[in-house]
Enzyme design. Structure first.
Site, mmCIF file in Angstrom:
data_model
loop_
_atom_site.group_PDB
_atom_site.id
_atom_site.type_symbol
_atom_site.label_atom_id
_atom_site.label_comp_id
_atom_site.label_asym_id
_atom_site.label_seq_id
_atom_site.Cartn_x
_atom_site.Cartn_y
_atom_site.Cartn_z
ATOM 1 N N LYS A 109 57.873 1.058 50.769
ATOM 2 C CA LYS A 109 57.078 2.190 51.247
ATOM 3 C C LYS A 109 57.978 3.095 52.077
ATOM 4 O O LYS A 109 58.618 2.623 53.027
ATOM 5 C CB LYS A 109 55.907 1.703 52.112
ATOM 6 N N ASP A 146 56.438 2.742 46.438
ATOM 7 C CA ASP A 146 54.966 2.695 46.495
ATOM 8 C C ASP A 146 54.382 4.072 46.820
ATOM 9 O O ASP A 146 55.061 4.927 47.390
ATOM 10 C CB ASP A 146 54.505 1.724 47.596
ATOM 11 N N GLN A 175 48.898 7.469 41.543
ATOM 12 C CA GLN A 175 47.527 6.962 41.772
ATOM 13 C C GLN A 175 46.524 7.793 40.972
ATOM 14 O O GLN A 175 46.418 9.001 41.193
ATOM 15 C CB GLN A 175 47.188 7.072 43.266
ATOM 16 N N ARG A 196 54.692 3.187 37.749
ATOM 17 C CA ARG A 196 53.615 2.226 37.963
ATOM 18 C C ARG A 196 52.340 3.029 38.228
ATOM 19 O O ARG A 196 52.266 3.772 39.200
ATOM 20 C CB ARG A 196 53.936 1.346 39.167
ATOM 21 N N LYS A 199 45.139 2.704 40.534
ATOM 22 C CA LYS A 199 43.988 3.564 40.840
ATOM 23 C C LYS A 199 44.166 4.259 42.191
ATOM 24 O O LYS A 199 43.803 5.405 42.362
ATOM 25 C CB LYS A 199 42.698 2.735 40.857
ATOM 26 N N GLY A 200 44.713 3.540 43.182
ATOM 27 C CA GLY A 200 44.863 4.094 44.527
ATOM 28 C C GLY A 200 43.996 3.335 45.513
ATOM 29 O O GLY A 200 42.844 3.017 45.208
ATOM 30 N N ALA A 201 44.560 3.036 46.694
ATOM 31 C CA ALA A 201 43.898 2.113 47.624
ATOM 32 C C ALA A 201 43.519 2.738 48.959
ATOM 33 O O ALA A 201 43.055 2.040 49.850
ATOM 34 C CB ALA A 201 44.818 0.913 47.873
ATOM 35 N N HIS A 239 43.819 -4.598 37.661
ATOM 36 C CA HIS A 239 43.157 -5.860 37.299
ATOM 37 C C HIS A 239 41.898 -5.583 36.504
ATOM 38 O O HIS A 239 41.157 -6.486 36.173
ATOM 39 C CB HIS A 239 42.767 -6.634 38.570
ATOM 40 N N ARG A 300 43.294 -3.342 53.040
ATOM 41 C CA ARG A 300 43.045 -2.646 51.766
ATOM 42 C C ARG A 300 42.493 -3.608 50.718
ATOM 43 O O ARG A 300 41.652 -3.248 49.913
ATOM 44 C CB ARG A 300 44.324 -1.940 51.279
HETATM 45 C C1 LIG Z 1 51.251 -4.018 41.188
HETATM 46 C C2 LIG Z 1 50.361 -3.143 41.987
HETATM 47 C C3 LIG Z 1 50.908 -2.231 42.868
HETATM 48 C C4 LIG Z 1 50.097 -1.383 43.606
HETATM 49 N N1 LIG Z 1 50.674 -0.432 44.380
HETATM 50 C C5 LIG Z 1 49.875 0.482 44.988
HETATM 51 C C6 LIG Z 1 50.432 1.584 45.673
HETATM 52 O O1 LIG Z 1 51.653 1.762 45.756
HETATM 53 N N2 LIG Z 1 49.585 2.466 46.255
HETATM 54 C C7 LIG Z 1 48.215 2.334 46.185
HETATM 55 O O2 LIG Z 1 47.498 3.199 46.707
HETATM 56 N N3 LIG Z 1 47.664 1.289 45.561
HETATM 57 C C8 LIG Z 1 48.452 0.363 44.957
HETATM 58 N N4 LIG Z 1 47.885 -0.687 44.298
HETATM 59 C C9 LIG Z 1 46.427 -0.983 44.481
HETATM 60 C C10 LIG Z 1 45.572 -0.211 43.501
HETATM 61 O O3 LIG Z 1 45.621 1.161 43.774
HETATM 62 C C11 LIG Z 1 44.098 -0.668 43.541
HETATM 63 O O4 LIG Z 1 43.598 -0.471 44.824
HETATM 64 C C12 LIG Z 1 43.884 -2.107 43.162
HETATM 65 O O5 LIG Z 1 44.754 -2.507 42.148
HETATM 66 C C13 LIG Z 1 42.447 -2.317 42.640
HETATM 67 O O6 LIG Z 1 42.224 -1.510 41.506
HETATM 68 P P1 LIG Z 1 42.053 -2.110 40.024
HETATM 69 O O7 LIG Z 1 42.739 -1.206 39.072
HETATM 70 O O8 LIG Z 1 42.492 -3.504 39.984
HETATM 71 O O9 LIG Z 1 40.536 -1.925 39.684
HETATM 72 P P2 LIG Z 1 39.196 -2.362 40.436
HETATM 73 O O10 LIG Z 1 38.108 -1.649 39.710
HETATM 74 O O11 LIG Z 1 39.309 -2.139 41.901
HETATM 75 O O12 LIG Z 1 39.113 -3.910 40.164
HETATM 76 C C14 LIG Z 1 38.895 -4.451 38.875
HETATM 77 C C15 LIG Z 1 38.696 -5.946 39.001
HETATM 78 O O13 LIG Z 1 39.903 -6.528 39.531
HETATM 79 C C16 LIG Z 1 39.601 -7.539 40.480
HETATM 80 N N5 LIG Z 1 40.069 -7.095 41.815
HETATM 81 C C17 LIG Z 1 40.501 -5.864 42.170
HETATM 82 N N6 LIG Z 1 40.876 -5.833 43.466
HETATM 83 C C18 LIG Z 1 40.639 -7.075 43.939
HETATM 84 C C19 LIG Z 1 40.832 -7.668 45.209
HETATM 85 N N7 LIG Z 1 41.308 -7.001 46.264
HETATM 86 N N8 LIG Z 1 40.487 -8.969 45.344
HETATM 87 C C20 LIG Z 1 40.006 -9.690 44.307
HETATM 88 N N9 LIG Z 1 39.805 -9.171 43.067
HETATM 89 C C21 LIG Z 1 40.123 -7.884 42.893
HETATM 90 C C22 LIG Z 1 38.108 -7.712 40.435
HETATM 91 O O14 LIG Z 1 37.806 -8.661 39.449
HETATM 92 C C23 LIG Z 1 37.621 -6.347 40.006
HETATM 93 O O15 LIG Z 1 36.364 -6.366 39.410
HETATM 94 C C24 LIG Z 1 48.670 -1.507 43.499
HETATM 95 C C25 LIG Z 1 48.122 -2.422 42.613
HETATM 96 C C26 LIG Z 1 48.933 -3.213 41.850
HETATM 97 C C27 LIG Z 1 48.313 -4.155 40.880
#
Ligand SMILES: Cc1cc2nc3c(=O)[nH]c(=O)nc-3n(C[C@H](O)[C@H](O)[C@H](O)COP(=O)(O)OP(=O)(O)OC[C@H]3O[C@@H](n4cnc5c(N)ncnc54)[C@H](O)[C@@H]3O)c2cc1C
Length: 321
Positions: A109, A146, A175, A196, A199-201, A239, A300
């Site tokens: 970061k 990131d 994101q 990469r 979605k964004g956190a 995920h 987050r």
């Molecule tokens: C490798 C990687 C790097 C990332 N880097 C960044 C970054 O640099 N900046 C940034 O803003 N975000 C980052 N993220 C986080 C990302 O933005 C999302 O907030 C996070 O991945 C949840 O989104 P999702 O696509 O999994 O979908 P979602 O709709 O949130 O989740 C889909 C399904 O995944 C599972 N799931 C998701 N989150 C969780 C959790 N916390 N605990 C348990 N199960 C869960 C659940 O089964 C859920 O139903 C990163 C994510 C990954 C995988």
């Protein structure tokens, strides 16, 4: 319930988490540490390397992140560089980078490298990231930058572009909740970058970000289509079953084999799905955070899913009895 959580609880958790008193209390509680452990395997380089070994054993790749963000002084930014140097040297000396189907990766970061410092923050972050990239190149390890909150995006992408002039293997995160990201994907896809897509956190205003979950997923799929059609290397960081299911057809339409993209997921989340994808012959990379500064990352993860928050609150309540 899930929709209500995302509309009401998620913004509240992310806002309240900024209070220092709450952070200090949460950090002190042993029960927090137990729950944190699900998402963060440990505090030391040794802990991170143990996880790397286990994940590699099950056919997965890794991206290691030294936890830390929003650094407010030069010394802490320098300490972050030292931590990455120690990590990269340990990876090199253990031969971790050798013989992999894909290089190991570290994630960083820019806010942990001084980006937000009032004087010359961007310049300091660029120099620090450059030093880490040089070390990574010698160790045969990839670096991915990131994405943080939207106020940093312009600065981050401009630093990434400067770094890519010297390190064309450098990747970055985009994101899909940001409305600008489709255009950023078009730009980076044309330059052949490793991107990469997540979605964004962070909690972002409607002026810059989609706030409806379906809109964020639709944007993700549109952005991924651009990356798959481009000349770079897409890293599908999600995920979400809807996204994972859409990937093979999208790859085929763009004549990409499993070697031309990878899936990425977070440590401790959907472990079974990670294994299934890897067993099916895909490249799956797991993001492994380590270090003592786990609070922001942990919050987050709590804010992403009602079940995580419930689990944490239940553990807290049980502790009181
Ligand atoms: C490798 C990687 C790097 C990332 N880097 C960044 C970054 O640099 N900046 C940034 O803003 N975000 C980052 N993220 C986080 C990302 O933005 C999302 O907030 C996070 O991945 C949840 O989104 P999702 O696509 O999994 O979908 P979602 O709709 O949130 O989740 C889909 C399904 O995944 C599972 N799931 C998701 N989150 C969780 C959790 N916390 N605990 C348990 N199960 C869960 C659940 O089964 C859920 O139903 C990163 C994510 C990954 C995988």
């Amino acid at each position: 319930m899930t929709e209500l959580f995302h509309r009401v609880a998620r913004p509240a958790i992310l806002a309240v988490s900024r209070f220092d008193g709450l952070r200090r209390t949460a950090e002190r509680l042993p029960v927090t540490r137990q729950v944190v452990h699900r998402f963060v395997p440990g505090e030391t380089v040794g802990d991170a390397l143990n996880s790397v070994e286990q994940l590699r054993y099950s056919g997965r790749l890794v991206s290691i992140d030294y936890l830390g963000e929003d650094v407010t002084d030069v010394d802490t930014a320098n300490a972050t560089v030292d931590a990455y140097t120690e990590l990269l040297d340990a990876l090199a000396s253990r031969g971790e980078a050798a013989g992999q189907v894909r290089p190991l990766e570290v994630s960083l970061k820019l806010s942990a490298l001084g980006q937000a410092l009032p004087r010359d923050g961007e310049k300091i972050a660029l120099e620090n990231a450059h030093a880490i990239c040089e070390r990574a190149q010698r160790a045969g390890v990839w670096v991915t930058v990131d994405a943080e909150d939207h106020t940093t995006t312009d600065s981050t992408l401009s630093i990434v572009r400067e770094l890519r002039a010297d390190f064309d293997w450098l990747g970055t995160v985009l994101q899909s909740y940001l409305k600008r990201t489709h255009a950023d994907c078009e730009d980076f896809a044309a330059s052949g970058a490793r991107i990469r897509l997540c979605k964004g956190a962070y909690e972002e205003p409607a002026s810059v970000a989609y706030r409806d979950r379906d809109d964020v997923t639709d944007s993700y799929l549109r952005c991924l289509r651009v990356l798959m059609a481009g000349t770079g290397y897409p890293m599908v960081a999600s995920h979400d079953p809807e996204i994972i299911t859409a990937v093979p057809a999208m790859a085929r339409e763009n004549s990409r084999t499993v070697d031309d993209f990878e899936y990425q997921m977070l440590y401790g989340i959907r472990d079974g799905e990670q294994r299934r994808l890897a067993d099916d012959g895909n490249h799956v990379r797991v993001y492994v955070p380590f270090g003592t500064q786990w609070y922001g990352y942990f919050v987050r993860r709590l804010a992403e899913r009602p079940a995580n928050l419930t689990f944490f609150l239940r553990a807290l309540a049980e502790r009181r009895h």
